[in-house]
Write a protein that holds these residues in place. Structure first.
Motif, PDB file in Angstrom:
ATOM      1  N   PHE A   9      11.374  15.318  12.515  1.00 28.76           N
ATOM      2  CA  PHE A   9      12.728  15.300  11.957  1.00 28.76           C
ATOM      3  C   PHE A   9      12.737  15.962  10.580  1.00 28.76           C
ATOM      4  O   PHE A   9      13.656  16.732  10.251  1.00 28.76           O
ATOM      5  N   PHE A  10      11.725  15.677   9.779  1.00 29.68           N
ATOM      6  CA  PHE A  10      11.644  16.267   8.449  1.00 29.68           C
ATOM      7  C   PHE A  10      11.529  17.788   8.527  1.00 29.68           C
ATOM      8  O   PHE A  10      12.198  18.515   7.774  1.00 29.68           O
ATOM      9  N   VAL A  11      10.688  18.279   9.423  1.00 28.58           N
ATOM     10  CA  VAL A  11      10.522  19.730   9.567  1.00 28.58           C
ATOM     11  C   VAL A  11      11.825  20.371  10.028  1.00 28.58           C
ATOM     12  O   VAL A  11      12.227  21.428   9.534  1.00 28.58           O
ATOM     13  N   LYS A  20      -4.431  18.251  32.335  1.00 31.73           N
ATOM     14  CA  LYS A  20      -5.470  18.703  31.410  1.00 31.73           C
ATOM     15  C   LYS A  20      -4.859  18.980  30.044  1.00 31.73           C
ATOM     16  O   LYS A  20      -3.690  19.360  29.919  1.00 31.73           O
ATOM     17  N   THR A  21      -5.655  18.767  29.013  1.00 31.83           N
ATOM     18  CA  THR A  21      -5.246  19.117  27.654  1.00 31.83           C
ATOM     19  C   THR A  21      -5.517  20.591  27.423  1.00 31.83           C
ATOM     20  O   THR A  21      -6.646  21.058  27.650  1.00 31.83           O
ATOM     21  N   VAL A  22      -4.520  21.329  26.984  1.00 34.72           N
ATOM     22  CA  VAL A  22      -4.700  22.766  26.762  1.00 34.72           C
ATOM     23  C   VAL A  22      -4.767  23.123  25.286  1.00 34.72           C
ATOM     24  O   VAL A  22      -5.284  24.178  24.928  1.00 34.72           O
ATOM     25  N   MET A  23      -4.267  22.270  24.410  1.00 36.28           N
ATOM     26  CA  MET A  23      -4.438  22.494  22.979  1.00 36.28           C
ATOM     27  C   MET A  23      -4.038  21.245  22.188  1.00 36.28           C
ATOM     28  O   MET A  23      -3.346  20.369  22.707  1.00 36.28           O
ATOM     29  N   GLN A  24      -4.505  21.172  20.951  1.00 36.88           N
ATOM     30  CA  GLN A  24      -4.115  20.118  20.026  1.00 36.88           C
ATOM     31  C   GLN A  24      -3.728  20.746  18.694  1.00 36.88           C
ATOM     32  O   GLN A  24      -4.279  21.767  18.286  1.00 36.88           O
ATOM     33  N   SER A  25      -2.791  20.104  18.031  1.00 35.59           N
ATOM     34  CA  SER A  25      -2.380  20.579  16.713  1.00 35.59           C
ATOM     35  C   SER A  25      -3.389  20.164  15.656  1.00 35.59           C
ATOM     36  O   SER A  25      -4.272  19.331  15.890  1.00 35.59           O
ATOM     37  N   ALA A  26      -3.245  20.735  14.478  1.00 32.71           N
ATOM     38  CA  ALA A  26      -3.946  20.202  13.312  1.00 32.71           C
ATOM     39  C   ALA A  26      -3.354  18.830  12.989  1.00 32.71           C
ATOM     40  O   ALA A  26      -2.256  18.493  13.445  1.00 32.71           O
ATOM     41  N   PRO A  27      -4.042  18.008  12.212  1.00 33.02           N
ATOM     42  CA  PRO A  27      -3.466  16.714  11.813  1.00 33.02           C
ATOM     43  C   PRO A  27      -2.173  16.913  11.024  1.00 33.02           C
ATOM     44  O   PRO A  27      -2.122  17.718  10.095  1.00 33.02           O
ATOM     45  N   LEU A  28      -1.154  16.176  11.418  1.00 33.27           N
ATOM     46  CA  LEU A  28       0.164  16.281  10.790  1.00 33.27           C
ATOM     47  C   LEU A  28       0.647  14.884  10.400  1.00 33.27           C
ATOM     48  O   LEU A  28       0.298  13.894  11.054  1.00 33.27           O
ATOM     49  N   ARG A  74       7.528  24.604  17.587  1.00 28.16           N
ATOM     50  CA  ARG A  74       7.040  25.991  17.511  1.00 28.16           C
ATOM     51  C   ARG A  74       6.162  26.237  16.283  1.00 28.16           C
ATOM     52  O   ARG A  74       5.129  26.905  16.373  1.00 28.16           O
ATOM     53  N   ARG A  75       6.580  25.729  15.122  1.00 28.21           N
ATOM     54  CA  ARG A  75       5.944  26.113  13.862  1.00 28.21           C
ATOM     55  C   ARG A  75       4.908  25.120  13.354  1.00 28.21           C
ATOM     56  O   ARG A  75       4.125  25.462  12.463  1.00 28.21           O
ATOM     57  N   SER A  76       4.905  23.906  13.880  1.00 28.59           N
ATOM     58  CA  SER A  76       3.954  22.901  13.409  1.00 28.59           C
ATOM     59  C   SER A  76       3.005  22.470  14.527  1.00 28.59           C
ATOM     60  O   SER A  76       1.810  22.742  14.476  1.00 28.59           O
ATOM     61  N   ALA A  77       3.534  21.811  15.554  1.00 30.64           N
ATOM     62  CA  ALA A  77       2.688  21.289  16.629  1.00 30.64           C
ATOM     63  C   ALA A  77       1.969  22.403  17.386  1.00 30.64           C
ATOM     64  O   ALA A  77       0.791  22.266  17.746  1.00 30.64           O
ATOM     65  N   LEU A 123       1.524  16.663   2.672  1.00 24.86           N
ATOM     66  CA  LEU A 123       2.150  17.591   3.608  1.00 24.86           C
ATOM     67  C   LEU A 123       1.297  18.823   3.823  1.00 24.86           C
ATOM     68  O   LEU A 123       0.607  19.281   2.903  1.00 24.86           O
ATOM     69  N   PRO A 124       1.331  19.384   5.026  1.00 26.53           N
ATOM     70  CA  PRO A 124       0.579  20.619   5.288  1.00 26.53           C
ATOM     71  C   PRO A 124       1.091  21.764   4.421  1.00 26.53           C
ATOM     72  O   PRO A 124       2.282  21.812   4.075  1.00 26.53           O
ATOM     73  N   ALA A 125       0.192  22.659   4.085  1.00 27.20           N
ATOM     74  CA  ALA A 125       0.607  23.853   3.342  1.00 27.20           C
ATOM     75  C   ALA A 125       1.490  24.720   4.232  1.00 27.20           C
ATOM     76  O   ALA A 125       1.234  24.848   5.430  1.00 27.20           O
ATOM     77  N   LYS A 126       2.524  25.306   3.659  1.00 30.20           N
ATOM     78  CA  LYS A 126       3.426  26.147   4.445  1.00 30.20           C
ATOM     79  C   LYS A 126       2.833  27.537   4.604  1.00 30.20           C
ATOM     80  O   LYS A 126       2.123  28.021   3.765  1.00 30.20           O
TER      81      LYS A 126
END
Length: 253
Positions: free
Chosen positions: A77-79, A192-200, A136-139, A250-253
């Motif tokens: 929601f914040f993003v 199956k898992t096809v990818m994971q995001s960075a920690p958010l 699209r831009r984070s996960a 927060l992650p770097a933009k």
């Protein structure tokens, strides 16, 4: 603009789009949280009310009112809405069983999707589907999604995973708790898992449109950071599956 917390009662909006549960069920717990937060911050008793909304549209409407000075928001929601609503992070939530950060997991039918290009014409089903910018831009920041990918919000993750396992042109984007339950599913071998995001970040408490004066915001921040350290406040937090709060990371933009 700045709204002084004086004669009127300010409001903390708990925004929980995509997650099951009615506002009425949550109301007693967010009421208790507002009272505990005010006490911890040294604000006047009764100066903060809380309200819960389980929809994206309803949350946006509530945050558009002048008395909505604070919000508890999931990171998607914040993003999605942070710039539009001028949301300024105050603290980051430490969620029971998850922590302060989580990875999002993209799940596909076993033997199906192997990369971003293969998602052409697919639908991404997720509790965070109301926030396509987050998806699209984070996960899925490491994947260049095809232009025709659809992103759909759903709170019925089990049904979504059945659709994925059944061979529909769909994949599921899961939060950490949902992903941890995958092995227990009777049809887990079809997925199956096809990818994971960075920690958010999982969730944040934010100031809305500078409606809390800086000195009061600092006092509230200090109070929230102390709330998970035992006592009555810790019991209040546990009712909302919270362990406490930390400074925003927060992650770097």
């Amino acid at each position: 603009m700045t709204t002084l917390l004086a004669a009127t009662v300010a409001t903390l909006v708990f925004c929980a789009p995509g997650y099951p549960g009615g506002a009425g069920d949550a109301q007693p717990f967010v009421d208790q949280f507002a009272g505990a937060a005010v006490k911890a911050a040294g604000w006047p008793a009764g100066s903060l009310a809380a309200i819960y909304d389980p929809t994206d549209e309803g949350s946006l409407a509530k945050l558009g009112t002048a008395d909505a000075v604070l919000a508890f928001v999931p990171y998607p929601f914040f993003v999605e809405h942070g710039a539009q609503l001028h949301l300024s992070p105050l603290v980051q939530a430490d969620v029971a069983g998850t922590g302060t950060q989580q990875k999002w997991t993209l799940v596909a039918k076993n033997g199906g999707v192997t990369g971003a290009a293969a998602l052409g014409g697919y639908t991404i089903l997720s509790v965070a589907g109301y926030a396509p910018e987050f998806v699209r831009r984070s996960a899925l920041a490491d994947w260049a999604l095809p232009a025709d990918v659809k992103i759909q919000s759903t709170g019925q993750i089990l049904s979504a995973l059945r659709r994925v396992a059944g061979g529909e042109h769909s994949v599921a984007l899961l939060d950490q708790s949902q992903a941890s339950a995958l092995p227990s599913l009777p049809f887990a071998s079809d997925l199956k898992t096809v990818m994971q995001s960075a920690p958010l970040p999982v969730a944040l408490i934010v100031v809305v449109d500078s409606r809390v004066p800086a000195t009061r915001a600092k006092a509230l921040q200090a109070g929230l950071l102390k709330m998970g350290h035992g006592g009555e406040a810790a019991d209040v937090l546990s009712q909302l599956r919270l362990q406490g709060f930390v400074m925003p990371q927060l992650p770097a933009k």
